[in-house]
Structure formats: structure tokens, C-alpha cells
Design an enzyme around this catalytic site. Structure first.
Site, mmCIF file in Angstrom:
data_model
loop_
_atom_site.group_PDB
_atom_site.id
_atom_site.type_symbol
_atom_site.label_atom_id
_atom_site.label_comp_id
_atom_site.label_asym_id
_atom_site.label_seq_id
_atom_site.Cartn_x
_atom_site.Cartn_y
_atom_site.Cartn_z
ATOM 1 N N HIS A 55 -0.795 -4.289 13.958
ATOM 2 C CA HIS A 55 -1.330 -5.653 14.012
ATOM 3 C C HIS A 55 -0.708 -6.453 12.873
ATOM 4 O O HIS A 55 0.131 -5.931 12.117
ATOM 5 C CB HIS A 55 -2.859 -5.642 13.943
ATOM 6 C CG HIS A 55 -3.412 -4.840 12.811
ATOM 7 N ND1 HIS A 55 -3.210 -5.167 11.486
ATOM 8 C CD2 HIS A 55 -4.139 -3.692 12.797
ATOM 9 C CE1 HIS A 55 -3.810 -4.289 10.718
ATOM 10 N NE2 HIS A 55 -4.367 -3.359 11.470
ATOM 11 N N SER B 192 -7.107 -1.742 12.798
ATOM 12 C CA SER B 192 -7.002 -1.298 14.198
ATOM 13 C C SER B 192 -8.390 -1.043 14.768
ATOM 14 O O SER B 192 -8.614 -1.151 15.978
ATOM 15 C CB SER B 192 -6.179 -0.012 14.278
ATOM 16 O OG SER B 192 -4.893 -0.248 13.778
ATOM 17 N N ARG B 193 -9.338 -0.705 13.907
ATOM 18 C CA ARG B 193 -10.681 -0.359 14.396
ATOM 19 C C ARG B 193 -11.479 -1.600 14.812
ATOM 20 O O ARG B 193 -12.502 -1.463 15.484
ATOM 21 C CB ARG B 193 -11.441 0.437 13.336
ATOM 22 C CG ARG B 193 -10.798 1.805 13.146
ATOM 23 C CD ARG B 193 -11.650 2.820 12.434
ATOM 24 N NE ARG B 193 -11.038 4.136 12.562
ATOM 25 C CZ ARG B 193 -10.453 4.808 11.566
ATOM 26 N NH1 ARG B 193 -10.420 4.311 10.359
ATOM 27 N NH2 ARG B 193 -9.918 5.988 11.779
ATOM 28 N N ASP C 277 -6.819 -0.086 1.925
ATOM 29 C CA ASP C 277 -7.128 1.333 1.699
ATOM 30 C C ASP C 277 -6.866 1.646 0.230
ATOM 31 O O ASP C 277 -5.904 2.346 -0.114
ATOM 32 C CB ASP C 277 -6.267 2.209 2.619
ATOM 33 C CG ASP C 277 -6.587 1.967 4.075
ATOM 34 O OD1 ASP C 277 -7.741 2.193 4.470
ATOM 35 O OD2 ASP C 277 -5.697 1.511 4.815
ATOM 36 N N VAL D 206 -4.703 -8.516 4.684
ATOM 37 C CA VAL D 206 -4.625 -9.697 5.555
ATOM 38 C C VAL D 206 -5.990 -9.861 6.234
ATOM 39 O O VAL D 206 -6.562 -8.895 6.734
ATOM 40 C CB VAL D 206 -3.515 -9.530 6.624
ATOM 41 C CG1 VAL D 206 -3.450 -10.749 7.532
ATOM 42 C CG2 VAL D 206 -2.167 -9.305 5.944
ATOM 43 N N GLN E 75 -5.517 14.125 8.895
ATOM 44 C CA GLN E 75 -6.358 13.212 8.109
ATOM 45 C C GLN E 75 -7.620 12.796 8.853
ATOM 46 O O GLN E 75 -8.423 12.028 8.330
ATOM 47 C CB GLN E 75 -5.568 12.008 7.617
ATOM 48 C CG GLN E 75 -5.169 10.992 8.683
ATOM 49 C CD GLN E 75 -4.260 9.927 8.111
ATOM 50 O OE1 GLN E 75 -3.069 10.128 7.912
ATOM 51 N NE2 GLN E 75 -4.799 8.745 7.851
ATOM 52 N N GLY F 112 0.365 3.584 13.656
ATOM 53 C CA GLY F 112 0.628 2.854 14.901
ATOM 54 C C GLY F 112 -0.495 1.897 15.241
ATOM 55 O O GLY F 112 -1.335 1.589 14.399
ATOM 56 N N HIS G 176 -0.151 -4.803 9.493
ATOM 57 C CA HIS G 176 1.027 -3.923 9.361
ATOM 58 C C HIS G 176 2.304 -4.753 9.238
ATOM 59 O O HIS G 176 3.195 -4.424 8.447
ATOM 60 C CB HIS G 176 1.169 -3.019 10.588
ATOM 61 C CG HIS G 176 0.042 -2.057 10.782
ATOM 62 N ND1 HIS G 176 -0.899 -2.216 11.776
ATOM 63 C CD2 HIS G 176 -0.295 -0.938 10.114
ATOM 64 C CE1 HIS G 176 -1.767 -1.216 11.712
ATOM 65 N NE2 HIS G 176 -1.425 -0.426 10.715
HETATM 66 O O1 PAF Z 1 -2.922 4.101 6.173
HETATM 67 C C1 PAF Z 1 -2.407 4.703 7.134
HETATM 68 O O2 PAF Z 1 -2.030 4.101 8.142
HETATM 69 C C2 PAF Z 1 -2.253 6.208 7.060
HETATM 70 O O3 PAF Z 1 -3.268 6.791 6.306
HETATM 71 C C3 PAF Z 1 -0.873 6.660 6.562
HETATM 72 C C4 PAF Z 1 -0.583 6.184 5.159
HETATM 73 C C5 PAF Z 1 0.212 6.123 7.499
HETATM 74 C C6 PAF Z 1 -0.783 8.185 6.573
HETATM 75 O O4 PAF Z 1 -0.941 8.703 7.850
#
Ligand code: PAF
Length: 285
Positions: free
Chosen positions: A34, A188-189, A152, A178, A61, A31, A37
Site C-alpha cells: 500500500h 495491510s490489516r 513497527d 504514512v 514471524q 507484500g 510501502h
Molecule cells: O515489517 C514487515 O513487513 C516484516 O516484518 C519484514 C520486515 C518484511 C520481515 O518479514
């Protein structure tokens, strides 16, 4: 766009699409969406007939002391953005839907080796949480393809391994990072950064580019990593790593190897931890 939070409605919607012969794409997110995403959604839209986006702040996580509580929850805003960009279904489950026995009692999926270095070494358990939630989301959504950002990179490798080992019939698509015009990767951070930190943050991308040129010029890996860390420190960062690795498995390349490499940085700026990377082969200017 439909929004559902339970597994039954999600499954019914996806099943109906599949019965019509539609290809279903999936973009999992935490969520606080931006442009980065939305670029994943655009890629999924091009490759699939219907797209599901999940918004779930996955507790497993985040390690103790990380920003799970603080992580911005902006479902209304995310939902409006997704509807505007023609997402077909938003899956926004409660914790109980994903973790029926509670997050602490959940099964865990551990992907060995690849998770033990870099981000995995700094954030113990993080990739177990990612692998576990991605497997659960894949089982629930059952998409034909799923899109993950290259920013990531280690997560992308973990997901590819997960899909292969658990035989999910899902194609994993890697989406380019991006960036702002100054090179800062969208995250997001970034919103935690104050004005002076924002001005410094593009130094991460500049340092990655410098690392690539230094390696391609033939400088030894360790010397490049040390110099990159010093460069970041001088600019005001506290680096966790500035590393050059083989992109396919994050193993350490011998000096002189120039193909298939990636540079990765994780560094704190004030209280915000930023990560970024540059894949030498396909991020060339
Ligand atoms: O990259 C992310 O936003 C998260 O690690 C994911 C893949 C949605 C898992 O929670």
C-alpha cells in the site's frame, strides 16, 4: 523491473550493480503493498541508485493462531505497483529459498531484552522470526542500505541491534509512518476492518496524541497509560497495551522525564489487531 525468486539470480544482479559502483537500497516487505510501502520505496530511491524490494510472507514471524494463512498474497498487484514506481528488482522467493531445511528446522536469531516487552510479550517468538528472516534477506541481497517503517518501532530497534551485532555493513533508514487524513496509520490489516470499525480506528492515533500531551503536561506515566487504555475500551477497542517508553530501548522512563519518549498502542478492534506509535520528539504537530 526484473522479478527473481532464486538466490543466484538475485546475487548476480546485485553484484553487477555493485561492480558499476551503484549504491543498492533494499525494502523488505510481506507484500500486499500500500502507500506506506511505496513511501519506503521512494525513500530508498532517493538514497540509492538501484532498489530491491522483497515480497515474502515469512512463516516464522507468525505465531500459531495468527493470520499467516489468511495474510493477503497479492503478488501480481504488488508487482504492477512496484514496476510503476520504478523498483529495479522484485525478489519474491519461495519458502525453500529462505528456509532450505524447512521453516521449523531453521536457525533462529534471538535478540534479547528489547523483544521481551510490548509486542514481544504478546507475540512470543515473533521477533525471533523477524530477526531471522531479516538476517537471511540481508545476507542474500547484500544491500548498502535498507528502509524500515517507524510504525513497527520495536521491529526497527530489533533490526538496528541485529545489524550492529552481526556487523552487517548496511545503513538502516527509518521511514515516517504514512497516515490517512483522519490519522489512521496505513496497514495491510486495515482492510479487515468493517465500516464502523474503520470509523473508530483513528481513535488510536488520537489516543497517542492525548498520551503525549498528558505526559508533557507532567502527569505520571502509569496514570496516563491506564487512562489511555480506558479511553480505548470506551471507544470499543480491546487494548493489549497503551504504553509510554524511552524510544531508544523501550525501557520505562521515570515520571518527569520528557525527552526521547514514545507512546505505543496495540489494540484489537473486532478481530483485527492494530498497532501504532508516536515518537514525541519528531512527531510533534
Ligand atoms: O515489517 C514487515 O513487513 C516484516 O516484518 C519484514 C520486515 C518484511 C520481515 O518479514
Amino acid at each position: 523491473m526484473r522479478t527473481v525468486s532464486d538466490a543466484q539470480s538475485l546475487r548476480a544482479a546485485v553484484r553487477a550493480w555493485k561492480q558499476e559502483g551503484k549504491i543498492v537500497g533494499f525494502v523488505p516487505t510481506l507484500g500486499n503493498l500500500h502507500a506506506g510501502h511505496y513511501s519506503l520505496l521512494d525513500i530508498a530511491r532517493k538514497r540509492a541508485d538501484r532498489v530491491v524490494v522483497s515480497v515474502f510472507v515469512n512463516p516464522t514471524q507468525f505465531a500459531a493462531g495468527e493470520d499467516f494463512e489468511k495474510y493477503p498474497r497479492t503478488l501480481e498487484q504488488d508487482s504492477a505497483g512496484l514496476a510503476e514506481r520504478e523498483c529495479d528488482l522484485l525478489f519474491a522467493p519461495e519458502v525453500e529459498t529462505i528456509y532450505p531445511f524447512g521453516a521449523e528446522n531453521s536457525i533462529r536469531i534471538h535478540v534479547p531484552r528489547i523483544t521481551e516487552t510490548l509486542e514481544g510479550a504478546h507475540r512470543p517468538g515473533h521477533f525471533d522470526g523477524v530477526a531471522t528472516v531479516v538476517a537471511k534477506l540481508f545476507a542474500l541481497v547484500a544491500p548498502d542500505l535498507a528502509v524500515f517503517g517507524q510504525k513497527d518501532w520495536q521491529q526497527l530497534l530489533v533490526v538496528k541491534r541485529l545489524v550492529r551485532e552481526l556487523a552487517f555493513p548496511i545503513e538502516i533508514i527509518a521511514a515516517p509512518t504514512v497516515r490517512e487524513e483522519n490519522g489512521l496509520a496505513l496497514s495491510s490489516r486495515n482492510q479487515y476492518l468493517n465500516e464502523s470499525e474503520r470509523a473508530l480506528a483513528p481513535q488510536i492515533h488520537a489516543t497517542l496524541q492525548w498520551m503525549r500531551e498528558a505526559i508533557l503536561d507532567g502527569h505520571p506515566r502509569e496514570a496516563v497509560e491506564t487512562a489511555a487504555a480506558h479511553r480505548l475500551e470506551r471507544a470499543g477497542f480491546a487494548p493489549d497495551h497503551a504504553a509510554v517508553r524511552r524510544a531508544e530501548d523501550l525501557s520505562i522512563p521515570p515520571d518527569g522525564e520528557r525527552e526521547g519518549l514514545i507512546a505505543l498502542i496495540a489494540a484489537k478492534l473486532g478481530s483485527t489487531r492494530l498497532i501504532d506509535n508516536l515518537v514525541f520528539d519528531f512527531d510533534r504537530p
